[in-house]
Design an enzyme around this catalytic site. Structure first.
Site, mmCIF file in Angstrom:
data_model
loop_
_atom_site.group_PDB
_atom_site.id
_atom_site.type_symbol
_atom_site.label_atom_id
_atom_site.label_comp_id
_atom_site.label_asym_id
_atom_site.label_seq_id
_atom_site.Cartn_x
_atom_site.Cartn_y
_atom_site.Cartn_z
ATOM 1 C CD GLU A 65 78.397 48.006 18.998
ATOM 2 O OE1 GLU A 65 78.175 49.196 18.729
ATOM 3 O OE2 GLU A 65 78.887 47.203 18.172
ATOM 4 N N PRO A 279 90.802 48.605 7.080
ATOM 5 C CG PRO A 279 90.387 48.166 4.831
ATOM 6 C CD PRO A 279 91.286 47.779 5.964
ATOM 7 N NE ARG A 280 84.048 49.771 12.974
ATOM 8 C CZ ARG A 280 84.226 49.459 14.247
ATOM 9 N NH1 ARG A 280 85.444 49.255 14.708
ATOM 10 N NH2 ARG A 280 83.201 49.362 15.069
ATOM 11 N N GLY A 324 89.174 41.283 13.879
ATOM 12 C CA GLY A 324 89.570 40.884 15.218
ATOM 13 C C GLY A 324 91.062 40.901 15.494
ATOM 14 C CD GLU A 325 94.639 38.435 12.336
ATOM 15 O OE1 GLU A 325 95.384 37.486 12.651
ATOM 16 O OE2 GLU A 325 94.554 38.885 11.168
ATOM 17 C CG ASN A 349 87.655 51.733 21.500
ATOM 18 O OD1 ASN A 349 88.090 52.648 22.201
ATOM 19 N ND2 ASN A 349 87.533 50.501 21.935
ATOM 20 C CG LEU A 351 89.183 53.603 25.096
ATOM 21 C CD1 LEU A 351 88.130 52.900 25.936
ATOM 22 C CD2 LEU A 351 89.893 54.668 25.918
ATOM 23 C CD GLU A 352 90.718 48.036 19.777
ATOM 24 O OE1 GLU A 352 91.072 48.455 18.655
ATOM 25 O OE2 GLU A 352 89.885 47.119 19.925
#
Length: 794
Positions: A65, A279-280, A324-325, A349, A351-352
């Protein structure tokens, strides 16, 4: 129901507290940011909400988000450079990403944890942030938060909203128990901007009003290229030596083994292959590293990597144990996998990788991204796999057919570009809502009123029995041989009845109708007085008739008396055919042809029944209304939905409008001694004795341009307060302590000031008008209702 909801969540938190404490000691989880979640925010956040600028509060639950909110926050900054933007998150991972990507003061003026959904933390959060608009990314619904926002006049807009099939099915199972409560909660939001038509339909099925649900698209399509960082620079050099590069992102527990099985197949064909495993969740970093080592792979954790040196040739797997990387690493991938999808995790996601021209490969469990995944598959721009073995086969097929892999990657990128634009559409709707926003503090109840709370049901029951007695004919109502229009409200004072009565009387006068006003006076003032213009004794009478007399310049006669049937008799003899009854909703002794009820959007129901609150009757009394006017708002769908539970009467809106600032007392030379630090502008100290003082103070803040000065302090008194010289002296002392150089009150208060005035500071009264948004439509609706009751033409 709100009390039960809060009680259950508190009990649940207490029961789970030992577990939270254990996990905190073991993993450092859950209790992070606990102080802020309880509403204990640092002074730096409070400072970010001061200075007069409107504050936009964006809430993003976690990493996904927050990333979706990034372009939205950037464009908000560009379109509203004078506004402040703050961001909250729920999870520590989201907080870490927010502090990296939204670092103050470049994009956000403050970053903090979202409060627990209990009344006290929520109130503290609103006092600290003082938002003009709350933007909730996706669809995290908190009942107490939404109710408090509505009470404070702060619109809440859900953006990028989605309702997964799993969540929808869960609601359907409990609809019989909580359906009504959920509809009420959804009614407190201003707008829902959904990702897709299916999401919009599900939300409406849950109870949201169709007029407040729109489809604007998915913000996540508007992703921006990630900024290069040290890791990306390092991998750019390594990618030439280590090919192919395989990126498996957002991997959940239970998927690591399948990914490693697939990578083993790739490694058997391409011995120099490198797997980047991400890992998420941060709490899986150590567990994932252990699984990799147990399978015999040489692994290097990102946090242990020396970016000044080349990657050791025996390293097979780079474990990304940072937040974040990941997004910037897909550009180096030959093949990819997006986790949370081989197991029932809802998916993540895709889309990345697609935005980088890489083929998204994912499992069958994409419930949270169902429409997006289906669109990619329909465009032949993705692959779906169901096991580690199948994942390995797909990776090898793509690696061995580069033209096919490139074509699929380009199709994925085109699909992303075609769906972009949701951010701009969302921003346009946010700008419109922000323009309507009129935030104000929630009214607080004194300890005395809290103590009187048990008496409120008795008071309400007495009012209900009285109304029923009139309806059944047990108590007698009198009818005048004229048209009677009642203007009243559900609460004690503060809705703008008197200005509305003045407006309506002017409309009748404009149409050439013989009209008069019936006023009850206040606390016996004006009892038994007859009609007429100002008289020597008029100043000692009630303040509201005085205001009407001055506003209408004596063109409309005003009669005062508790028995308004008797007060009207002399006016009937003078040929009056239309009567406007001021504050007449509860005056059931006189029959009326039109019942108009004014509802102040800043405090619609008065915080409960008298004597604990300000409501005169149960809300069900709104069933007597023929027409409802919501004041001090442009549009409040949540309040409309609440009113619709009690009345089917048409709803209109009216806003307070600045008229003029009237000088009451200007001591000689006072205006020449303004403090130079205020650039020669007055610094007003506001005071008032009206039913809803917060509404007046909120209006003054909105009218700072017309005041040509700033408001430095506020003080309220009881409704219809008659000031003494000592009261005025106390107000002056408070003003001087806060650096005030002038006093400002309402026009109504000016009628209650002590004479002669002995103010040491300049004293002004603010004259305002209450004007319906569509004046002609409201006036014609009133005439039409009256004609139907009288059986006459409009």
């Amino acid at each position: 129901m709100y009390f039960l909801y809060t009680l259950l969540t508190v009990i649940g938190a207490v029961i789970l507290l030992p577990w939270f404490a254990l996990v905190r000691l073991w993993r450092g989880k859950y209790l992070q940011g606990l102080g802020e979640k309880l509403g204990l925010y640092p002074a730096s956040l409070r400072a970010s909400a001061t200075g007069g600028e409107a504050v936009v509060w964006i809430h993003a639950v976690s990493v996904g988000e927050a990333l979706a909110a990034l372009p939205l926050g950037r464009l908000l900054r560009e379109r509203f450079p004078g506004h402040r933007v703050v961001l909250s998150t729920t999870t520590p991972a989201g907080q870490a990403l927010a502090r990296e990507r939204f670092a103050p003061p470049f994009l956000a003026d403050g970053i903090f944890y979202f409060p627990l959904d209990w009344p006290l933390p929520v109130r503290r959060a609103f006092r600290a942030v003082r938002p003009a608009l709350v933007v909730m990314v996706e669809t995290e619904i908190w009942p107490n938060f939404l109710r408090h926002a509505r009470r404070c006049g702060v619109p809440v807009v859900f953006v990028n909203g989605r309702i997964s099939e799993r969540s929808f099915a869960r609601f359907q199972r409990w609809r019989w128990l909580a359906g009504g409560f959920f509809r009420r909660v959804l009614g407190d939001a201003r707008l829902f901007l959904m990702q897709s038509g299916a999401d919009a339909e599900r939300l409406q099925e849950l109870g949201a009003s169709p007029s407040e649900v729109e489809v604007t698209g998915n913000l996540k399509y508007d992703i921006t290229p990630p900024a290069p960082g040290p890791l990306a620079d390092w991998l750019a050099a390594e990618a030439g030596r280590r090919t192919p590069v395989v990126v498996a992102g957002s991997v959940l527990a239970g998927e690591e083994e399948a990914v490693l099985e697939a990578f083993a197949a790739v490694r058997a064909r391409y011995p120099a292959a490198l797997l980047i495993l991400a890992p998420r969740k941060p709490d899986r970093f150590a567990a994932a590293a252990e699984i990799v080592s147990r399978r015999g792979h040489r692994c290097l954790r990102r946090t242990a990597a020396n970016l000044s040196m080349a990657l050791p040739p025996d390293i097979e797997i780079l474990l990304l144990d940072t937040v974040g990387e990941l997004a910037c690493l897909y550009q180096f991938a030959s093949v990819t996998f997006v986790g949370g999808s081989l197991i029932p995790g809802g998916g993540h996601n895709i889309l990345e990788p697609a935005a980088c021209g890489r083929v998204p490969v994912f499992g069958p469990h994409m419930e949270n991204f169902r429409e997006m995944a289906a669109e990619f598959c329909a465009e032949n721009a993705a692959h779906v796999v169901r096991s580690g073995g199948e994942l390995g086969r797909v990776w090898l097929e793509l690696l061995e057919d580069e033209p096919h892999r490139t074509a699929l990657g380009q199709a994925a990128r085109r699909l992303v570009e075609r769906n972009q634009g949701a951010t701009e559409r969302t921003l346009d709707r946010l700008a419109a809502v922000l323009q309507e926003s009129q935030p104000h503090p929630e009214r607080a109840r004194s300890l005395l009123r809290e103590a009187l709370f048990p008496l409120a049901p008795i008071y309400g029951l007495a009012g209900w029995l009285r109304a029923k007695a009139y309806r059944r004919g047990m108590l007698r109502s009198h009818r005048l041989p004229a048209t009677v229009i009642s203007v009243g409200n559900l609460t004690v004072g503060g809705t703008g009845k008197t200005p509305f009565v003045g407006w309506l009387a002017e409309c009748l006068l404009r149409d050439g109708k013989s009209a008069a006003i019936l006023s009850r006076g206040y606390r016996g003032l004006g009892r038994g007085s007859g009609p007429g213009n100002a008289s020597p004794g008029f100043a000692a009478q009630a303040d509201e008739p005085q205001l009407l007399q001055a506003r209408l310049s004596g063109r409309v006669p005003i009669a005062q008396g508790r028995d308004r049937y008797r007060a009207a008799q002399p006016l009937l003899a003078r040929g009056v055919e239309w009567f406007v009854m001021d504050d007449g909703f509860q005056h059931l002794q006189l029959e009326r042809d039109v019942n108009i009820v004014l509802i102040d959007a800043t405090d619609p129901f008065g915080g409960g029944l008298l004597p604990a609150g300000r409501a005169r009757e149960f809300r069900s009394a709104l069933g007597r209304a023929d027409l409802m006017v919501i004041t001090r708002a442009v549009r409040t769908p949540g309040l409309e939905a609440a009113l619709r539970r009690y009345s089917t009467a048409p709803i209109y809106y009216a806003r307070t409008v600045w008229d003029e600032l009237m000088p009451i007392s200007i001591p000689s030379g006072a205006m020449d001694t303004q403090d130079k630090s205020s650039n020669g502008q007055p610094r007003y100290f506001a005071f008032c004795g009206i039913g809803n003082p917060d509404a007046f103070f909120s209006d003054l803040r909105r009218w700072s341009g017309q005041l040509r000065g700033t408001v430095v302090g506020e003080k309220s008194f009881p409704d219809h307060y008659r000031y003494s010289a000592d009261d005025l002296s106390a107000v002056e002392r408070a003003a001087r302590e806060m650096g005030g150089t002038a006093l400002v009150c309402t026009e109504k208060d000016a009628r209650n000031l002590p004479l002669p005035l002995a103010a040491g500071l300049p004293l002004f009264a603010c004259r305002i008008r209450l004007v319906p948004a569509d004046q002609e439509a409201v006036y014609r609706a009133i005439l039409q209702i009256a004609a139907q009751r009288r059986g006459a033409a409009v």
